[in-house]
Motif scaffolding. Sequence first.
Motif, PDB file in Angstrom:
ATOM      1  N   ALA A 308      -6.763  29.924 -38.698  1.00 17.89           N
ATOM      2  CA  ALA A 308      -5.966  29.157 -37.365  1.00 17.89           C
ATOM      3  C   ALA A 308      -7.104  28.174 -37.016  1.00 17.89           C
ATOM      4  CB  ALA A 308      -5.446  30.101 -36.336  1.00 17.89           C
ATOM      5  N   ALA A 309      -6.448  27.233 -36.167  1.00 18.80           N
ATOM      6  CA  ALA A 309      -7.289  26.090 -35.717  1.00 18.80           C
ATOM      7  C   ALA A 309      -6.758  25.715 -34.331  1.00 18.80           C
ATOM      8  CB  ALA A 309      -7.874  25.028 -36.280  1.00 18.80           C
ATOM      9  N   VAL A 310      -7.491  25.654 -33.193  1.00 18.48           N
ATOM     10  CA  VAL A 310      -7.092  25.194 -31.842  1.00 18.48           C
ATOM     11  C   VAL A 310      -7.988  24.228 -31.343  1.00 18.48           C
ATOM     12  CG1 VAL A 310      -6.514  26.066 -29.773  1.00 18.48           C
ATOM     13  CG2 VAL A 310      -6.385  27.630 -31.604  1.00 18.48           C
ATOM     14  N   VAL A 311      -6.941  23.158 -30.562  1.00 16.80           N
ATOM     15  CA  VAL A 311      -7.721  22.124 -29.712  1.00 16.80           C
ATOM     16  C   VAL A 311      -6.959  22.270 -28.561  1.00 16.80           C
ATOM     17  CG1 VAL A 311      -8.176  19.832 -29.593  1.00 16.80           C
ATOM     18  CG2 VAL A 311      -8.363  20.746 -31.958  1.00 16.80           C
ATOM     19  N   GLU A 454      -5.743  14.712 -34.092  1.00 20.51           N
ATOM     20  CA  GLU A 454      -4.972  13.561 -33.984  1.00 20.51           C
ATOM     21  C   GLU A 454      -3.673  13.967 -33.048  1.00 20.51           C
ATOM     22  OE1 GLU A 454      -6.516  11.081 -37.783  1.00 20.51           O
ATOM     23  OE2 GLU A 454      -4.789  12.262 -37.727  1.00 20.51           O
ATOM     24  N   LEU A 455      -2.995  14.997 -33.641  1.00 19.04           N
ATOM     25  CA  LEU A 455      -1.668  15.497 -32.969  1.00 19.04           C
ATOM     26  C   LEU A 455      -1.782  15.974 -31.658  1.00 19.04           C
ATOM     27  CD1 LEU A 455      -0.175  17.406 -36.140  1.00 19.04           C
ATOM     28  CD2 LEU A 455       0.855  15.407 -35.291  1.00 19.04           C
ATOM     29  N   THR A 456      -2.903  16.589 -31.356  1.00 18.49           N
ATOM     30  CA  THR A 456      -3.167  17.049 -29.936  1.00 18.49           C
ATOM     31  C   THR A 456      -3.354  16.026 -29.351  1.00 18.49           C
ATOM     32  OG1 THR A 456      -4.276  19.136 -30.933  1.00 18.49           O
ATOM     33  CG2 THR A 456      -4.526  18.920 -28.634  1.00 18.49           C
ATOM     34  N   GLY A 457      -4.023  14.954 -29.592  1.00 21.22           N
ATOM     35  CA  GLY A 457      -4.280  13.825 -28.669  1.00 21.22           C
ATOM     36  C   GLY A 457      -2.913  13.181 -28.511  1.00 21.22           C
ATOM     37  N   ALA A 532       1.392  25.620 -40.747  1.00 17.63           N
ATOM     38  CA  ALA A 532       2.369  25.738 -39.716  1.00 17.63           C
ATOM     39  C   ALA A 532       1.766  25.277 -38.244  1.00 17.63           C
ATOM     40  CB  ALA A 532       2.585  27.389 -39.489  1.00 17.63           C
ATOM     41  N   TRP A 533       2.573  24.482 -37.538  1.00 17.70           N
ATOM     42  CA  TRP A 533       2.029  23.767 -36.250  1.00 17.70           C
ATOM     43  C   TRP A 533       2.794  24.137 -35.076  1.00 17.70           C
ATOM     44  CZ3 TRP A 533      -2.152  20.197 -37.634  1.00 17.70           C
ATOM     45  CH2 TRP A 533      -1.847  19.929 -38.923  1.00 17.70           C
ATOM     46  N   SER A 534       2.196  24.299 -33.852  1.00 15.72           N
ATOM     47  CA  SER A 534       2.861  24.568 -32.589  1.00 15.72           C
ATOM     48  C   SER A 534       1.888  23.786 -31.613  1.00 15.72           C
ATOM     49  CB  SER A 534       3.133  25.906 -32.268  1.00 15.72           C
ATOM     50  OG  SER A 534       3.887  25.849 -31.232  1.00 15.72           O
ATOM     51  N   ILE A 535       2.561  22.654 -30.991  1.00 21.45           N
ATOM     52  CA  ILE A 535       1.744  21.864 -29.913  1.00 21.45           C
ATOM     53  C   ILE A 535       2.344  21.934 -28.845  1.00 21.45           C
ATOM     54  CG2 ILE A 535       0.576  19.649 -29.673  1.00 21.45           C
ATOM     55  CD1 ILE A 535       0.659  19.310 -32.677  1.00 21.45           C
ATOM     56  N   GLY A 536       1.923  22.317 -27.831  1.00 22.60           N
ATOM     57  CA  GLY A 536       2.453  22.489 -26.523  1.00 22.60           C
ATOM     58  C   GLY A 536       1.844  21.792 -25.450  1.00 22.60           C
ATOM     59  N   THR A 542      -2.885  20.305 -23.172  1.00 17.35           N
ATOM     60  CA  THR A 542      -2.082  20.119 -24.403  1.00 17.35           C
ATOM     61  C   THR A 542      -3.055  20.976 -25.121  1.00 17.35           C
ATOM     62  OG1 THR A 542      -1.450  17.835 -23.724  1.00 17.35           O
ATOM     63  CG2 THR A 542      -1.457  18.718 -25.871  1.00 17.35           C
ATOM     64  N   ILE A 543      -2.350  21.910 -25.878  1.00 19.09           N
ATOM     65  CA  ILE A 543      -3.004  22.861 -26.781  1.00 19.09           C
ATOM     66  C   ILE A 543      -2.312  22.511 -28.098  1.00 19.09           C
ATOM     67  CG2 ILE A 543      -3.215  25.485 -27.380  1.00 19.09           C
ATOM     68  CD1 ILE A 543      -3.087  25.940 -24.273  1.00 19.09           C
ATOM     69  N   GLY A 544      -2.989  22.411 -29.266  1.00 18.66           N
ATOM     70  CA  GLY A 544      -2.520  22.220 -30.547  1.00 18.66           C
ATOM     71  C   GLY A 544      -3.005  23.413 -31.368  1.00 18.66           C
ATOM     72  N   ILE A 545      -1.960  23.890 -32.150  1.00 12.04           N
ATOM     73  CA  ILE A 545      -2.487  25.150 -33.069  1.00 12.04           C
ATOM     74  C   ILE A 545      -2.086  24.666 -34.483  1.00 12.04           C
ATOM     75  CG2 ILE A 545      -1.643  27.597 -33.341  1.00 12.04           C
ATOM     76  CD1 ILE A 545      -3.067  27.246 -30.594  1.00 12.04           C
ATOM     77  N   TRP A 546      -2.892  24.969 -35.405  1.00 15.49           N
ATOM     78  CA  TRP A 546      -2.531  25.254 -36.644  1.00 15.49           C
ATOM     79  C   TRP A 546      -2.922  26.565 -37.213  1.00 15.49           C
ATOM     80  CZ3 TRP A 546      -5.985  26.481 -40.852  1.00 15.49           C
ATOM     81  CH2 TRP A 546      -5.323  26.381 -42.091  1.00 15.49           C
ATOM     82  N   THR A 547      -1.973  26.935 -38.225  1.00 14.75           N
ATOM     83  CA  THR A 547      -2.076  28.271 -38.770  1.00 14.75           C
ATOM     84  C   THR A 547      -1.724  27.924 -40.224  1.00 14.75           C
ATOM     85  OG1 THR A 547      -0.081  28.834 -38.630  1.00 14.75           O
ATOM     86  CG2 THR A 547      -1.734  29.568 -36.869  1.00 14.75           C
TER      87      THR A 547
END
Length: 777
Positions: A308-311, A454-457, A532-536, A542-547
Amino acid sequence: MSKRFNMPLTRRRILRFFRRLGIGFLVLILLFFILNWIFRLPDKIDYSTIITDNKGDVVNAYLSKDQKWRMKTELAEISPLLQKTIIAKEDKHFYSHPGINPFAVVRAFVNNIFNRRRTSGASTITMQVAKALEPGKRNIWSKIREMFRAFQLELKYSKKEILQLYLNLVPYGGNIEGVKAASLLYFKKNPDHLSLAEITALSIIPNRPGSLVLGRNNELIIRERNRWLKKFAAEKVFTKKEIEDALAEPLHASRGTVPHYIPHLSYKLKKQWTGTIQTYIDLNTQLKTEKLVEDYIRTQRLKNIKNAAVVIIDNKTHQVITYVGSSDFKDTTDGGQVNGANAVRQPGSTLKPLLYGMCIDEGLLTPKTVMTDVAVNYEGYTPENYDEKFNGYVTVEYALEHSLNIPAVKGLRLLGHERMIQKLSNAGFKQIQKDRRKLGLSLILGGCGTTLEELTGLFSAFASNGTYKSPGYTKNDSAHHTVNIISPAANYMINEILSKVNRPDFPLNWTATERMPKIAWKTGTSYGRKDAWSIGYNKNYTIGIWTGNFSGVGIADLSGANIATPLLFKIFNTIDYDSDEAWFTPPEDCDIRQVCSETGLSPSEHCTSLATDYFIPLISSARVCSNWQEIMTSPDEKISFCKNCAPAAGYKKKWYKTLEPDIQAWMEENRIAYQKIPVHNPECELIFKGAAPYIASPANGTEYLINKKDPEPLQLICKTANDVSKVYWYINNKFYKSSNAGEKQFFVPEEGPVKISCTDDKGRNRDIRITVKYVNL
């Protein structure tokens, strides 16, 4: 006579002496400047690259090119105590001499002559800097060179800058140079936090770095330290209380290691900058997030989901405060050192909010606009929904809540994919900009390359009234790119849709929402279930998640809703728990109106079901709903008439719902009853204007390869208007077959170009052309 003659002669000799002395001095100055121009000062220092957090504390560091821990001590880190102690020990007259202390030189010369050996030196702090910059054998010539370099240093730098150079270059044994590296490695603190006892202990090591090693010779170092502290007391450099405290302070120092936090971001920044790199990382939030990610992925390993990765971006400052590239940097079996936050991956459905926002700004859609979610074929491109089902009529907000693919593709076709690509390029999507010539309608379903950064931004713009500001990673990079991606009104509408909780992508079995902050979020799952992504986001973060897996292996259980979103919620619950921050408010250009719930358009007199919808005045479409049409029929409602063939009497008028050909075909396939317009008067000779049949298969302009040995027939499918009952097929201008509207037909084509025509029972015609090749498969 002789006295009168001698007095002027003596005066002339004195004047001549001073004149020659002055000329000699000027010659020396001129010679110095010539030599200064020829022999440049070697003051280019290769420092270790160090990474600091938002408080200025070192969180990671890398050796210099010559494998030294040589960290630059900034001027602000030279505390008055550090400065006072070093000058008192090394060079009391530092601020009064020009780089060389002539009295010390004379004293050292006399002592060394009388003792016939070197008993004392005359090196100033400036001369020690010169020696560190250009080391060499100890002899008279090296001492002359040091003096020359000392003058060069005094000419070029201020006294405080020279002291800074000294503190950066002074050796502390092994591969440690400079007070900052020594204080971090031995005392685990920055130099401006060192005590008098610690500074004094460090100051004696450069004189004997081989025999005075912290952690190995601490008792000896304490004795030497205390000797100097007593000397400071005798010279009244410090107060009696300061000396007593320093003498009583124990010494437990030993060589440690530099911290290695935020390894992925550190390595990325190291490739861009050198020296001290000041980040905005909040170390407390970083460590909490790393622990959450590590624990969460440990529970997912049974499903073969290993990374997983988080920004995390602070929405008030647009600064990146947390950056996690993998679940465990030290995990070598599952690519822990791969930077998942910077890796180019397929974004799934995460770009849909931007698309709908842009469509709202263009007046193409509003949240209650009704679209058709049915099978489509755009020149051979036939997208499907995630669940491989169709939903018929859906609103834009329903389509976004349920992340439906077909309405999104239709929206992109309305908007134009080039406009979407340009907007993403403006928001810093590098791979999309690079591949812009290759991209098409599949872009909106994840058929492109993006990164979590990029997506989190991008999503942080939804928390900033639609204004994108490039995320700040370091104080070194002062250039921030700002661009408006959608209007505040469209942004508010998207926020309202994405903040609803009753959605199909709400994680199963999640119950910890009682005190969870209100957020808006969007999920995404790439083709093949590889990402799998979830960005809230909310007003704070703003928190971006990739798993997923860095190997690119697809996992059946992997989805943005059930894998990435629980981690998103866990992190929000941790860093923004029970937040009372107000939610976004409607901007001035966002208004409310009544619309027909069946179309989302302004209601006509025949619309009976109304709904409330957001819209942008003077931008959103003001078209009136035309969902119903009045048809003249026979009394038994089996034949319909037009104005041209309607009888003078013996007919009636009835309202019928207008159905587009694609929704009509979908309703037929799903056996959903609807009121059909009766067959038109067969005796009418008028050829009707209006929608000709749409040939859905074969795809216009497509080349088909058919097996010579076992040729498979091609399928003929058309979609017609509600008033059509029969269609007629022609192949290469020759009649082939008639069939009921919506009925599928098959034919085996000849090789070469093939023209296919479809004419409905109103005389409306559509032609397409395909190419057929027979090959050995």
